[in-house]
Design a protein around this motif. Structure first.
Motif, PDB file in Angstrom:
ATOM      1  N   ALA B 164     -53.908 -46.426  32.540  1.00 16.56           N
ATOM      2  CA  ALA B 164     -53.459 -45.063  32.211  1.00 16.56           C
ATOM      3  C   ALA B 164     -52.795 -44.350  33.388  1.00 16.56           C
ATOM      4  O   ALA B 164     -52.129 -43.335  33.187  1.00 16.56           O
ATOM      5  CB  ALA B 164     -54.645 -44.238  31.722  1.00 16.56           C
ATOM      6  N   GLY B 165     -52.993 -44.859  34.596  1.00 18.06           N
ATOM      7  CA  GLY B 165     -52.483 -44.126  35.760  1.00 18.06           C
ATOM      8  C   GLY B 165     -51.031 -44.437  36.034  1.00 18.06           C
ATOM      9  O   GLY B 165     -50.726 -45.255  36.888  1.00 18.06           O
ATOM     10  N   GLY B 166     -50.155 -43.791  35.339  1.00 13.55           N
ATOM     11  CA  GLY B 166     -48.733 -44.010  35.552  1.00 13.55           C
ATOM     12  C   GLY B 166     -47.984 -43.143  34.567  1.00 13.55           C
ATOM     13  O   GLY B 166     -48.507 -42.833  33.487  1.00 13.55           O
ATOM     14  N   PHE B 167     -46.787 -42.773  34.931  1.00 13.35           N
ATOM     15  CA  PHE B 167     -46.014 -41.870  34.077  1.00 13.35           C
ATOM     16  C   PHE B 167     -45.600 -42.577  32.789  1.00 13.35           C
ATOM     17  O   PHE B 167     -45.144 -43.717  32.817  1.00 13.35           O
ATOM     18  CB  PHE B 167     -44.775 -41.389  34.830  1.00 13.35           C
ATOM     19  CG  PHE B 167     -43.990 -40.382  34.051  1.00 13.35           C
ATOM     20  CD1 PHE B 167     -44.365 -39.047  34.058  1.00 13.35           C
ATOM     21  CD2 PHE B 167     -42.890 -40.764  33.293  1.00 13.35           C
ATOM     22  CE1 PHE B 167     -43.652 -38.105  33.329  1.00 13.35           C
ATOM     23  CE2 PHE B 167     -42.170 -39.834  32.561  1.00 13.35           C
ATOM     24  CZ  PHE B 167     -42.557 -38.502  32.583  1.00 13.35           C
ATOM     25  N   ASN B 194     -52.083 -38.061  38.014  1.00 12.20           N
ATOM     26  CA  ASN B 194     -51.916 -38.188  36.566  1.00 12.20           C
ATOM     27  C   ASN B 194     -52.881 -37.278  35.820  1.00 12.20           C
ATOM     28  O   ASN B 194     -54.043 -37.159  36.189  1.00 12.20           O
ATOM     29  CB  ASN B 194     -52.139 -39.646  36.148  1.00 12.20           C
ATOM     30  CG  ASN B 194     -51.019 -40.552  36.628  1.00 12.20           C
ATOM     31  OD1 ASN B 194     -49.935 -40.548  36.080  1.00 12.20           O
ATOM     32  ND2 ASN B 194     -51.292 -41.283  37.696  1.00 12.20           N
ATOM     33  N   ASP B 195     -52.364 -36.656  34.781  1.00 14.20           N
ATOM     34  CA  ASP B 195     -53.123 -35.663  34.033  1.00 14.20           C
ATOM     35  C   ASP B 195     -54.110 -36.361  33.086  1.00 14.20           C
ATOM     36  O   ASP B 195     -53.718 -37.155  32.234  1.00 14.20           O
ATOM     37  CB  ASP B 195     -52.133 -34.804  33.243  1.00 14.20           C
ATOM     38  CG  ASP B 195     -52.819 -33.647  32.551  1.00 14.20           C
ATOM     39  OD1 ASP B 195     -52.781 -32.537  33.103  1.00 14.20           O
ATOM     40  OD2 ASP B 195     -53.395 -33.869  31.470  1.00 14.20           O
ATOM     41  N   ARG B 196     -55.403 -36.040  33.243  1.00 17.48           N
ATOM     42  CA  ARG B 196     -56.441 -36.695  32.439  1.00 17.48           C
ATOM     43  C   ARG B 196     -56.271 -36.413  30.956  1.00 17.48           C
ATOM     44  O   ARG B 196     -56.406 -37.309  30.126  1.00 17.48           O
ATOM     45  CB  ARG B 196     -57.815 -36.229  32.907  1.00 17.48           C
ATOM     46  CG  ARG B 196     -58.958 -36.932  32.226  1.00 17.48           C
ATOM     47  CD  ARG B 196     -60.277 -36.210  32.492  1.00 17.48           C
ATOM     48  NE  ARG B 196     -60.570 -36.139  33.913  1.00 17.48           N
ATOM     49  CZ  ARG B 196     -61.415 -35.264  34.449  1.00 17.48           C
ATOM     50  NH1 ARG B 196     -62.057 -34.393  33.676  1.00 17.48           N
ATOM     51  NH2 ARG B 196     -61.636 -35.254  35.746  1.00 17.48           N
ATOM     52  N   GLN B 197     -55.965 -35.159  30.635  1.00 15.07           N
ATOM     53  CA  GLN B 197     -55.859 -34.805  29.219  1.00 15.07           C
ATOM     54  C   GLN B 197     -54.695 -35.533  28.559  1.00 15.07           C
ATOM     55  O   GLN B 197     -54.802 -35.988  27.413  1.00 15.07           O
ATOM     56  CB  GLN B 197     -55.717 -33.285  29.049  1.00 15.07           C
ATOM     57  CG  GLN B 197     -55.866 -32.843  27.605  1.00 15.07           C
ATOM     58  CD  GLN B 197     -57.215 -33.260  27.002  1.00 15.07           C
ATOM     59  OE1 GLN B 197     -58.266 -33.015  27.578  1.00 15.07           O
ATOM     60  NE2 GLN B 197     -57.193 -33.934  25.847  1.00 15.07           N
ATOM     61  N   LEU B 198     -53.586 -35.676  29.285  1.00 15.31           N
ATOM     62  CA  LEU B 198     -52.449 -36.434  28.743  1.00 15.31           C
ATOM     63  C   LEU B 198     -52.855 -37.864  28.434  1.00 15.31           C
ATOM     64  O   LEU B 198     -52.452 -38.441  27.422  1.00 15.31           O
ATOM     65  CB  LEU B 198     -51.299 -36.450  29.757  1.00 15.31           C
ATOM     66  CG  LEU B 198     -50.243 -35.355  29.654  1.00 15.31           C
ATOM     67  CD1 LEU B 198     -49.190 -35.562  30.743  1.00 15.31           C
ATOM     68  CD2 LEU B 198     -49.577 -35.358  28.272  1.00 15.31           C
ATOM     69  N   ALA B 199     -53.661 -38.440  29.325  1.00 14.30           N
ATOM     70  CA  ALA B 199     -54.108 -39.823  29.112  1.00 14.30           C
ATOM     71  C   ALA B 199     -55.021 -39.906  27.896  1.00 14.30           C
ATOM     72  O   ALA B 199     -54.907 -40.834  27.085  1.00 14.30           O
ATOM     73  CB  ALA B 199     -54.820 -40.345  30.363  1.00 14.30           C
ATOM     74  N   LEU B 200     -55.942 -38.952  27.755  1.00 18.73           N
ATOM     75  CA  LEU B 200     -56.845 -38.956  26.592  1.00 18.73           C
ATOM     76  C   LEU B 200     -56.051 -38.745  25.304  1.00 18.73           C
ATOM     77  O   LEU B 200     -56.339 -39.365  24.276  1.00 18.73           O
ATOM     78  CB  LEU B 200     -57.922 -37.873  26.750  1.00 18.73           C
ATOM     79  CG  LEU B 200     -58.919 -38.097  27.898  1.00 18.73           C
ATOM     80  CD1 LEU B 200     -59.807 -36.864  28.093  1.00 18.73           C
ATOM     81  CD2 LEU B 200     -59.786 -39.327  27.659  1.00 18.73           C
ATOM     82  N   ASP B 201     -55.034 -37.886  25.359  1.00 16.30           N
ATOM     83  CA  ASP B 201     -54.182 -37.675  24.182  1.00 16.30           C
ATOM     84  C   ASP B 201     -53.444 -38.962  23.812  1.00 16.30           C
ATOM     85  O   ASP B 201     -53.279 -39.277  22.624  1.00 16.30           O
ATOM     86  CB  ASP B 201     -53.163 -36.562  24.449  1.00 16.30           C
ATOM     87  CG  ASP B 201     -53.816 -35.191  24.566  1.00 16.30           C
ATOM     88  OD1 ASP B 201     -54.995 -35.053  24.196  1.00 16.30           O
ATOM     89  OD2 ASP B 201     -53.142 -34.261  25.047  1.00 16.30           O
ATOM     90  N   LEU B 202     -52.999 -39.688  24.831  1.00 14.57           N
ATOM     91  CA  LEU B 202     -52.294 -40.941  24.567  1.00 14.57           C
ATOM     92  C   LEU B 202     -53.245 -41.956  23.935  1.00 14.57           C
ATOM     93  O   LEU B 202     -52.884 -42.641  22.954  1.00 14.57           O
ATOM     94  CB  LEU B 202     -51.706 -41.487  25.878  1.00 14.57           C
ATOM     95  CG  LEU B 202     -50.858 -42.750  25.753  1.00 14.57           C
ATOM     96  CD1 LEU B 202     -49.665 -42.540  24.824  1.00 14.57           C
ATOM     97  CD2 LEU B 202     -50.366 -43.206  27.141  1.00 14.57           C
ATOM     98  N   PHE B 203     -54.468 -42.053  24.475  1.00 16.14           N
ATOM     99  CA  PHE B 203     -55.457 -42.951  23.868  1.00 16.14           C
ATOM    100  C   PHE B 203     -55.648 -42.607  22.395  1.00 16.14           C
ATOM    101  O   PHE B 203     -55.682 -43.481  21.521  1.00 16.14           O
ATOM    102  CB  PHE B 203     -56.792 -42.862  24.616  1.00 16.14           C
ATOM    103  CG  PHE B 203     -57.885 -43.689  23.997  1.00 16.14           C
ATOM    104  CD1 PHE B 203     -57.805 -45.070  24.007  1.00 16.14           C
ATOM    105  CD2 PHE B 203     -58.971 -43.092  23.378  1.00 16.14           C
ATOM    106  CE1 PHE B 203     -58.802 -45.842  23.419  1.00 16.14           C
ATOM    107  CE2 PHE B 203     -59.971 -43.853  22.788  1.00 16.14           C
ATOM    108  CZ  PHE B 203     -59.879 -45.232  22.813  1.00 16.14           C
ATOM    109  N   ASP B 204     -55.753 -41.317  22.123  1.00 12.20           N
ATOM    110  CA  ASP B 204     -55.931 -40.866  20.741  1.00 12.20           C
ATOM    111  C   ASP B 204     -54.734 -41.269  19.874  1.00 12.20           C
ATOM    112  O   ASP B 204     -54.898 -41.582  18.693  1.00 12.20           O
ATOM    113  CB  ASP B 204     -56.114 -39.341  20.740  1.00 12.20           C
ATOM    114  CG  ASP B 204     -56.669 -38.826  19.428  1.00 12.20           C
ATOM    115  OD1 ASP B 204     -57.685 -39.358  18.974  1.00 12.20           O
ATOM    116  OD2 ASP B 204     -56.073 -37.899  18.862  1.00 12.20           O
TER     117      ASP B 204
END
Lengths: 240, 240
Positions: B164-167, B194-204
């Motif tokens: 998740a750590g990457g644009f 890297n924004d944690r919430q963006l990563a969680l949104d992507l997982f979702d």
């Protein structure tokens, strides 16, 4: 501690029921050499004989060599329910059916459960660790609310796996910062009865630096079986 | 595909460098029987010879028997950088130092990288799958932006582990819904860049039902080593 039944299962695991004062429990072991111990704290409403719990316990004993113990918490399984317990359950059902908020009912229900269950686990731990086939160290796996308090007050708990799907009282949300042992936190992403953001906030709050979140798709009871192996390997890293 | 060097390493792994047109790559194998293949897509700025990447690749080959391949993406590793690449990197450094927003610079940088790298991975896959020591199925592990596009357009990719750590450009955030293969998504909880919430949104957002999030403490480069084994076991569940 008094063993009340003993059965050798087809996977080679020895399953023994015990009582310790009022506490009924089960111990699963797979050998006679001193083994690390995993305590399984089941969730509200469940029983030490719940089929998934038993499957997990036997797998951990048969495949990984752990000693595994479960007890019935006060008001659970084969233990008598108080009138207060029955009232809380009735209130909960009524509020859920009416679509009303349930947090305060859960607080009234889970707070006393934690207060009573944690000393019982410590007493059980004393008894289990006196057996020659149990050598420690000790891990806890299961219900978060009880696990947080147990991890904070009981220095013999060396690592814990918490299941995020269950109500965590305000007091334990605060205490989470004091949890400093290695932790694996298991979240069902679409758990209908539990708020995902609250669970993520709780993961963030735990005081330990060695914490891992595993989140899987699906509802409350949908945790995939491979997480049982992941949990056992987590304990293997920290209990040996 | 032309092998340009060959070396038997002390863990028994055969490491071969290759070129395929302009694409330089490395293939690690541990046996001669047809093995499942894992493609490692490294992150922006990194090199196919980056030490953690090589350690992961060798471990996957030596301990799990996978064939593992990495290539240098356009503008990375030993490949020439264009003036546009250099300009984007300079812009990025300047904006970061000045504390200015960097998303648009990343978009200008990563979007063309994805456009160029994905067809190169497919060409590389054609060549690798023609080797007798590689039998498929195929997994992808690494950079999310490239991995999303590859998983959407390349039906031979059967499972993927994304870091998740990457644009991740807007286009790939949209495409995430089209990813339907089993997925393991690896997040560093305190990744400074890297924004944690963006990563969680992507997982979702990922379209697959078989997705697992693993989140660990620490910064961008702090992923614990046990995740390498967890990743290999994830592939073992889906590539065999």
């Amino acid at each position: 501690m008094r063993f009340t039944s003993e059965q050798r299962l087809d996977d080679g695991v020895l399953e023994r029921e015990f009582t310790l004062g009022e506490i009924p429990g089960i111990l699963w072991t797979s050998g006679s050499a001193p083994a690390p111990l995993i305590l399984i704290g089941h969730n509200g409403g469940l029983h030490k004989r719940e089929s998934r719990l038993v499957a997990r316990a036997r797998h951990s004993a048969a495949e990984y060599g752990y000693a595994v113990a479960a007890i019935d918490h006060p008001g659970h399984g084969e233990r008598p329910r108080s009138a207060v317990d029955d009232q809380a359950r009735a209130d909960l059902r009524r509020a859920m059916q009416a679509g009303e908020p349930v947090d305060e009912i859960f607080e009234s229900f889970i707070v006393p459960l934690v207060e009573k269950a944690v000393p019982e686990w410590r007493t059980t731990l004393d008894a289990l660790l006196s057996l020659p086939e149990i050598g420690g160290p000790v891990g806890y796996s299961g219900m978060t609310a009880i696990g947080i308090r147990l991890a904070v007050v009981e220095p013999r708990i060396a690592a814990a796996g918490f299941f995020a799907g269950g109500f965590v009282p305000r007091a334990q949300r605060e205490e989470a910062r004091q949890v400093t042992i290695p932790l694996q936190f298991l979240l069902q992403w679409d758990d209908e009865g539990n708020d995902r953001q609250l669970a993520l906030d709780l993961f963030d709050a735990f005081g330990t630096k060695e914490k891992t979140l595993h989140a899987n798709m699906g509802g409350h009871a949908g945790t995939p079986w491979f997480e049982v192996d992941d949990g056992n390997r987590f304990f293997a890293r920290h209990l040996k």
